[in-house]
Every structure is written in C-alpha cells, then in structure tokens.
Write a protein that holds these residues in place. Structure first.
Motif, short mmCIF file in Angstrom:
data_model
loop_
_atom_site.label_atom_id
_atom_site.label_comp_id
_atom_site.label_asym_id
_atom_site.label_seq_id
_atom_site.Cartn_x
_atom_site.Cartn_y
_atom_site.Cartn_z
N ARG A 114 0.88 -1.29 -0.01
CA ARG A 114 -0.05 -0.14 0.04
C ARG A 114 0.93 1.30 -0.07
O ARG A 114 1.89 1.35 0.79
CB ARG A 114 -0.85 0.14 1.24
N HIS B 296 -6.37 -8.37 0.06
CA HIS B 296 -5.94 -8.90 1.43
C HIS B 296 -7.11 -8.74 2.48
O HIS B 296 -8.00 -8.15 2.10
CB HIS B 296 -4.39 -8.45 1.83
N HIS C 135 -7.33 -8.68 7.05
CA HIS C 135 -6.73 -8.60 8.43
C HIS C 135 -7.45 -8.54 9.49
O HIS C 135 -8.76 -7.99 9.27
CB HIS C 135 -5.41 -7.83 8.43
N HIS D 214 -8.24 -2.09 -3.76
CA HIS D 214 -8.42 -0.81 -4.29
C HIS D 214 -7.92 -0.75 -5.62
O HIS D 214 -6.75 -1.24 -6.00
CB HIS D 214 -7.83 0.21 -3.49
C1 1HN Z 1 -4.24 -1.71 4.95
O1 1HN Z 1 -4.62 -2.59 4.84
C2 1HN Z 1 -4.72 -0.52 4.15
O2 1HN Z 1 -5.82 -1.87 2.72
C3 1HN Z 1 -4.06 0.71 4.62
O3 1HN Z 1 -5.59 0.17 2.04
C4 1HN Z 1 -3.26 0.97 5.46
C5 1HN Z 1 -1.94 0.18 7.48
C6 1HN Z 1 -1.61 -0.76 8.38
C7 1HN Z 1 -2.26 -2.10 8.02
C8 1HN Z 1 -2.95 -2.42 6.96
C9 1HN Z 1 -5.45 -0.74 2.81
C10 1HN Z 1 -2.71 0.12 6.35
C11 1HN Z 1 -3.37 -1.52 6.09
#
Ligand code: 1HN
Length: 357
Positions: free
Chosen positions: A68, A102, A104, A145
């Motif tokens: 990202r 992804h 999380h 995205h």
């Molecule tokens: C994340 O998955 C995104 O999906 C953006 O756009 C910032 C910062 C820390 C961990 C995961 C995204 C993030 C993130």
C-alpha cells in the motif's frame, strides 16, 4: 528507601535483589496510579502533507514496490499510531493502479479526500469512491483498491492497528490474486443505506455492519437536517455514522462522526476517556485542547488525546465540517468510558498557549 520497611536498609536491599532475581517486582516500588499520556495533541497540515503524498506516487508503486502507498500520521509522542488505539494514514492510488486484495483482523475505514473513478471492493462488492464517502472494511473482510479513473485518488485510512497489536491479535492473509472477484456493485449501499427501512426478508447475521458505504450526499443531507433542529453543547451538530442492524457504532472498535460547527459557534469544553483523530473536511476554526489553541483549516488533521479538555470554535462566517474516528466503542464495551464537563468560566478554558507546528 531506608525509611521503608521493618528491617535494616541492607536487608531491604537484599530482599529487593532476591525478588528481582525471582522475577518479582514489589508493587510499592512502582509508579503508582499516575501515568504519562502516550498521545499528544497535534495538527498535520494539508499544505505539508499534500506535496508529499503526491510525491510518494513518484517514488513507489503499489503491487510492485510496496503493498500500500501509505503515509501514516504518526503521533509525535509515539513510535506507532496516531493515538494509542487508532492509526490514521494517507493513501494515494494513481490511474490504472491496484492495491492488491488482502484481509486482516485490524478493522479499517476509508474517508475519501480527493479524486474520482477509483473503487474499493469489499467482500466482492464494488464501492466507488467520491469525496466525503465513508467506506468500511470490517475485521477479516477481503478488500482491494483500484483506480479506473484518470486522476490521482487520495483517501484517509483509519485502522485500529495499535489496539489490535497490543492485544496480540493481528492476523493477515493475502488473496491468491491481485483482485478479488467482483460479484456486485454498490449492493451494500443500495440495500442498507436507507437507514430506517431495510429488506424485509433478511436477518442480519454478520458480526459487523451490513452497510459498508456511506455516501457523502446522504451524510450531508442528514447533517443539514439535524442542524435545523438540535445540537450538542460540546460538539455542536454532531452525528455518528451508525450500523443499521444495531443502531450502534459502525465498527466494534471505532466509531465515525461527522460534525458541523456552525458559523460563530464556540462549544463548551469537556473531556472523555476516548481519543479521536479529526479531518477538517471543510472550513476553518480551532480546537482548544488543555488550554492550548490549535488552529486548522480545510484538509488539516488533528488529534484529541484521552482525558484532555477540548472545545471547538468557528469564528468564520462559513460552515465548518469535521470528520472523525473515535475509539468510543472500545471504552464503552469495557465499561471504561467516562466523561466530564468543564464547569468553570461558562464551560470555556482559558487559552494559555498556541500550537505553532
Ligand atoms: C491496509 O490494509 C490498508 O487496505 C491501508 O488500504 C493502511 C495500514 C496498516 C495495516 C494495513 C489498505 C494499512 C493497512
């Protein structure tokens, strides 16, 4: 130290040493109940952030160099996090780019700042981004995205990563392909954004809001309507984005607010055990935080730490609109939420200094 205890200073010292070797710490040597806050009030200026986020588009590419393309708003008092529970960041996606799919366990929100023609896919549902839209990616939902437009897209990411890391519950999984399959477009918005009306045949079963996309048009309309009738003495015309299934906060760990500070309004000060990250969506004004005045204008970001006195002022003749991410749901669900109104001086703090960062 010699005055503590029933034995000689030498025996006391020996006791401390033996305890230390056994991995035991006498609690009376600790810091007691006073705690230094780990979050400072601060303002990030759009005038400084914008050229850097645009420049980040020339130095790295998502899916090739980085997962990202994100610049985090790191609190100056901390190594990580904008507050102790919330991490906010700016993300840039250029035309034709993909930020790969992804999921999380940390939950994320997107608050759209600039551009058009890009979308986030959440669990197969394509959500087109426009300025002022709020898009949720609840814990463990697939998201990617993509920018199909012809200009840069910039949004604010808000995640509960500092909280989830501290709870040691961070899990992450990459989708086997760059993009997840798209199964619908704007479905969550069409089905669930009507608020008081919902599909009659459905039971809500997911542990998170079925609505993932809050369009600016509806948000502003609600804000404008509320402004005709009522307001809070502390936050003026403030609305919480809500989960239509529960009526409660949009996410388990974060709530999102949209706030109109009307021209000429100065709110009364209060403090609470939640922290918040603000984006100045439109207009100008200032926040007094523990006696310090923080001026801001369109595009800036600021943070209000836990248990800090704060009040808002709009001395201009135009509407001021603030978006914020708050950790209220965490504190309330643990019965740790408390607040207090500032009673002296008609609810206004004396201003003793001015932030000049
Ligand atoms: C994340 O998955 C995104 O999906 C953006 O756009 C910032 C910062 C820390 C961990 C995961 C995204 C993030 C993130």
């Amino acid at each position: 130290m010699a005055t503590i205890g029933k034995v000689s200073p030498e025996e006391m010292q020996q006791f401390y040493e033996n305890s230390r070797q056994a991995g035991l710490t006498p609690a009376w040597m600790g810091r007691g109940h006073d705690r230094k806050p780990s979050v400072e009030p601060f303002v990030w200026r759009w005038a400084q952030a914008e050229p850097l986020i645009l420049r980040s588009g020339e130095v790295v590419t998502p899916d090739r160099d980085v997962e990202r393309r994100v610049l985090r708003l790191t609190n100056p008092a901390r190594e990580h996090g904008t507050t102790h529970t919330i991490s906010a960041a700016l993300q840039l996606l250029l035309p034709g780019e993909t930020a790969p799919a992804h999921r999380h366990t940390p939950t994320a929100i997107r608050w759209v700042l600039h551009g058009e023609g890009a979308y986030t896919t959440v669990e197969g549902d394509k959500c087109y981004m426009e300025r002022g839209d709020l898009i949720l990616t609840p814990s463990w939902t697939w998201h990617d995205h993509n920018n199909e437009g012809d200009g840069p897209m910039i949004w604010l990411d808000g995640l509960d990563t500092p909280l989830v890391h501290n709870l040691e519950a961070t899990f992450y999984e990459a989708f086997p392909e760059d993009q997840q399959p798209v199964t619908s477009s704007g479905q969550s918005e069409k089905k669930y954004a009507s608020g008081a009306l919902r599909p009659a045949w459905e039971d809500y079963k997911s542990p998170y809001s079925p609505l993932w996309h809050y369009k600016w048009e509806r948000t502003y309309d609600a804000l404008w309507r509320l402004a005709q009738t009522d307001c809070s003495p502390f936050d003026d015309v403030a609305m919480e984005f809500s989960d239509p299934a529960s009526g409660g906060p949009v996410l388990r760990t974060m709530s999102c607010w949209i706030q109109l500070i009307r021209p000429g309004v100065r709110t009364r000060a209060h403090r609470h055990t939640s922290s918040a990250v603000f984006h100045v969506f439109q207009g100008e004004g200032y926040t007094v935080i523990d006696g310090q005045r923080f001026d801001w204008s369109t595009g800036d970001f600021f943070v209000v730490p836990t248990w800090a006195w704060h009040e808002f002022a709009n001395e201009s003749s135009e509407e001021t609109i603030l978006f914020s991410i708050q950790d209220i749901p965490v504190m309330k669900s643990l019965s740790l939420y408390r607040d207090e109104a500032y009673e002296e001086n008609s609810g206004h703090q004396p201003i003793t200094s001015r932030f000049d960062g």
